[in-house]
Design a protein around this motif. Sequence first.
Motif: not given
Length: 190
Positions: A100-104, A133-139, A181-186
């Motif tokens: 997942n690529l997450t953009v906070a 919405n707000g500070s919820t990260p989008a992934a 930006y965060t990249l996390t294995q799932v």
Amino acid sequence: MKKTTTVALTAALGATLLLGGAGTLAFWTDTKTSATQTINSGNLSLGALESGNWKIQNVVGDKKSQLVDLNSNTRIVPGDVLTQTVQVPVTLVGENLKANLTVAGPQLVGDNNLKNALSATVVSINGQAVNANGSTPAAVALTPTSVNNGKVPVVISVTFPFGTAATAIEQMQSTSITSSYTLTQVPAGS
């Protein structure tokens, strides 16, 4: 020696040889070693991020100005919508790798009145619209085949709504924007 004694000794010697002497049995064995097999691990990483080019357009109702490049001399006004596409360098190497690529954020820093008048959102990641919405990260989930030439486009928008009261404090002020930006294995099956 008598023939019977010789036969008895020969039989005893034969039995001793068959039993391996001292109570052990003889057996044959063979061992082989397999060829060396190399096992390589994959890789998951984000490269250095660079700011993308900002575009500006004034949007009020159904009226839109021409979309132009933003530069250091550009001053925003109510009704302006700024968009930026950041090409995020992503490395995903592995047969069953999914991440997942997450953009906070995006987070605005600077003059309180100006930053409170602006609305900053993540519009899309890799072409997929996100609901941030707000500070919820989008992934958005990525696989090695979904990364185009090692880059994932992330579109960020900053809106200065028309009708926002532009006080003297908001005029000629500045604010900055940053995202994480965060990249996390799932799990591959998810």
